[in-house]
Design an enzyme around this catalytic site. Sequence first.
Site, PDB file in Angstrom:
ATOM      1  N   LYS A 189       0.839  -1.199   0.000  1.00  0.00           N
ATOM      2  CA  LYS A 189       0.000   0.000   0.000  1.00  0.00           C
ATOM      3  C   LYS A 189       0.876   1.252   0.000  1.00  0.00           C
ATOM      4  CE  LYS A 189      -3.665   2.345   2.488  1.00  0.00           C
ATOM      5  NZ  LYS A 189      -4.590   2.365   3.605  1.00  0.00           N
ATOM      6  N   GLU A 195      10.467  -5.020   4.358  1.00  0.00           N
ATOM      7  CA  GLU A 195      10.528  -6.431   3.970  1.00  0.00           C
ATOM      8  C   GLU A 195      10.183  -6.613   2.491  1.00  0.00           C
ATOM      9  OE1 GLU A 195       8.922  -5.145   6.618  1.00  0.00           O
ATOM     10  OE2 GLU A 195       8.517  -6.667   8.150  1.00  0.00           O
ATOM     11  N   GLY A 240      -5.030  -1.568   4.856  1.00  0.00           N
ATOM     12  CA  GLY A 240      -4.210  -2.692   4.382  1.00  0.00           C
ATOM     13  C   GLY A 240      -4.851  -4.043   4.665  1.00  0.00           C
ATOM     14  N   ARG A 241      -5.321  -4.246   5.892  1.00  0.00           N
ATOM     15  CA  ARG A 241      -5.870  -5.565   6.246  1.00  0.00           C
ATOM     16  C   ARG A 241      -7.298  -5.754   5.729  1.00  0.00           C
ATOM     17  NH1 ARG A 241      -4.644  -2.307  10.227  1.00  0.00           N
ATOM     18  NH2 ARG A 241      -6.260  -1.422  11.559  1.00  0.00           N
ATOM     19  N   GLU A 326      -4.811  -6.525  14.688  1.00  0.00           N
ATOM     20  CA  GLU A 326      -4.244  -5.235  14.261  1.00  0.00           C
ATOM     21  C   GLU A 326      -5.339  -4.160  14.284  1.00  0.00           C
ATOM     22  OE1 GLU A 326      -0.710  -4.594  11.368  1.00  0.00           O
ATOM     23  OE2 GLU A 326      -2.481  -4.211  10.142  1.00  0.00           O
ATOM     24  N   HIS A 357      -5.112 -33.018  17.110  1.00  0.00           N
ATOM     25  CA  HIS A 357      -3.952 -33.834  17.478  1.00  0.00           C
ATOM     26  C   HIS A 357      -2.799 -32.973  17.967  1.00  0.00           C
ATOM     27  CE1 HIS A 357      -5.969 -37.368  15.843  1.00  0.00           C
ATOM     28  NE2 HIS A 357      -6.466 -36.502  14.965  1.00  0.00           N
ATOM     29  N   LYS A 485       9.112  -0.735  13.990  1.00  0.00           N
ATOM     30  CA  LYS A 485       9.690  -0.444  12.664  1.00  0.00           C
ATOM     31  C   LYS A 485      10.786   0.608  12.788  1.00  0.00           C
ATOM     32  CE  LYS A 485       5.525  -1.157   9.848  1.00  0.00           C
ATOM     33  NZ  LYS A 485       4.502  -0.484   9.056  1.00  0.00           N
TER      34      LYS A 485
END
Length: 517
Positions: A189, A195, A240-241, A326, A357, A485
């Site tokens: 965005k 990253e 963004g999310r 978030e 399990h 950050k």
Amino acid sequence: MTATDIAMKHAWTQVAAEAARLHNTHLSQLFATDPVRVQSLTFDAPHLKADFSKQRLDKAALATIATLASAAQFDEWRAKLFAGDIVNTTEGRAAKHWLVRAKSPPAEVQNVRDRMAAFAQRIRPEINAIVHLGIGGSDLGPRLVIDALKPLRIQGIEVRFAANVDGADVADAIEGLDPKRTLLIVVSKTFTTQETLANAEFVRAWGPAYLAGATAAPEKAVAWGVPAENVFEFWDWVGGRYSLWSSVSLVCAVALQEGAFDRLLNGAAEMDNHFRDAPFAKNLPAISAAIQMWNREALGHRTYAAIPYAERLRLLPGWLQQLEMESNGKGVTRNGVALERAASAVTWGAAGTNAQHSFFQQLHQGVDEVPVEFIVNAGPQEGPPSHRAKVFANALAQARALMVGKSAAQAKAEMIAKGASQAEAAQLAPHRGFTGNRASTMMALDALSPEALGALLAFYEHRTFAQAVLAGINPFDQWGVELGKEMANALLAALEGGNPPADIDPSTAAWLRQLRT
Ligand code: F6P
């Protein structure tokens, strides 16, 4: 105190009284006293059904919880969301993710959709692989959709994702691919995320023949080297999310069969209509939000597990984690006042039956109760036909076992009936007993179609918003990710030979010395 504060305080007093009333009631007892409990606590929305009858509440409690919504001005905030008002007050933005998936969107949205579809048609014959680079909201949504809708994937186009700045991720993403037939899509965005840019630099140097970008900062993408005609814009009013409906999912438009991405958007739009128009008492995302709040703040269960009994939804918990935590992992109200109650649970989970399990032992016998949200696909399933009933049997059994449990006395009697001695049975009984009385919700999709997947994800988006309204917070900012950050940038400089920050603490300084190469 504002009028809203007073109304909320009053509503919470009543909610607390309901919680006290139900505190010592066994879930099984709630069924015994209400023959229509299942019907009255089951709610429908497009493509999705949810049964809350195994939650610790009854109609009276639910009606009381609903008063929180009116006290928090739920109707007004929902209207603001869909009017495109500035609901993200700290960033001065609207939150119009619903507009990106609207049936008749504005021209700027339609234009990008059309460009994506045209690009998809043009590029498909040229490529045999796509590498999608992005992180957080620029990764989790499209990754989930590509995985969930695998049967609708176009044959002959391999899809790889990389998000992590650990180089192993991006190295794996290009391994074995032919750069001459690979499309690199860089999704960010802001187009500033460390990253994603580090991964993008690396893959660009590898020499992919085709390059595209999805961003709300098109000029940055062009400056970085994406050809302008391959930059697909989205807008700062799409968080963004909440962005998987936008050009962030270019990979889906290309790698899924023609029309599948539109069907995903249509299913989400159906859920938007439901959430926008249904009154609280029939509104599935809103009711589910209220029950989340009830579990967390009235009953004290600070975490819940989302367990899709569907392999194709195995990535749902990861996507949901970012969406809920978030958005609502905040400490202050919209007005900056410290919260008295958490706005979000700790969300986690994994696909069933695998999860049975691993961590289900603790869900059944651990000290803390963790409410579970089961999600099944009631439609056709892939693979061997006989597996379908087994998946359902397991999901239903887990929910039922959590609720009914098994007393130590019953465990002892069963062991004796099978031939154990009295002494042996008495010794083992405490280990083999289950308290039961543990809450869960059972949800079912009508199919694992693009429409149903879209509806499910939009359901969670709206539930997240509804919880934020009940808690009085802004779910659309994420200031909590910034400090780390900033510090990472300063520490990177130190690791690359610069001086550590002047105020460095001794522990971090020691690690810097050790890890510096
Ligand atoms: O980590 C925070 C965050 O800003 C998320 O909200 C976002 O989804 C992710 O980083 C990626 O950001 P971008 O799309 O700008 O690269």
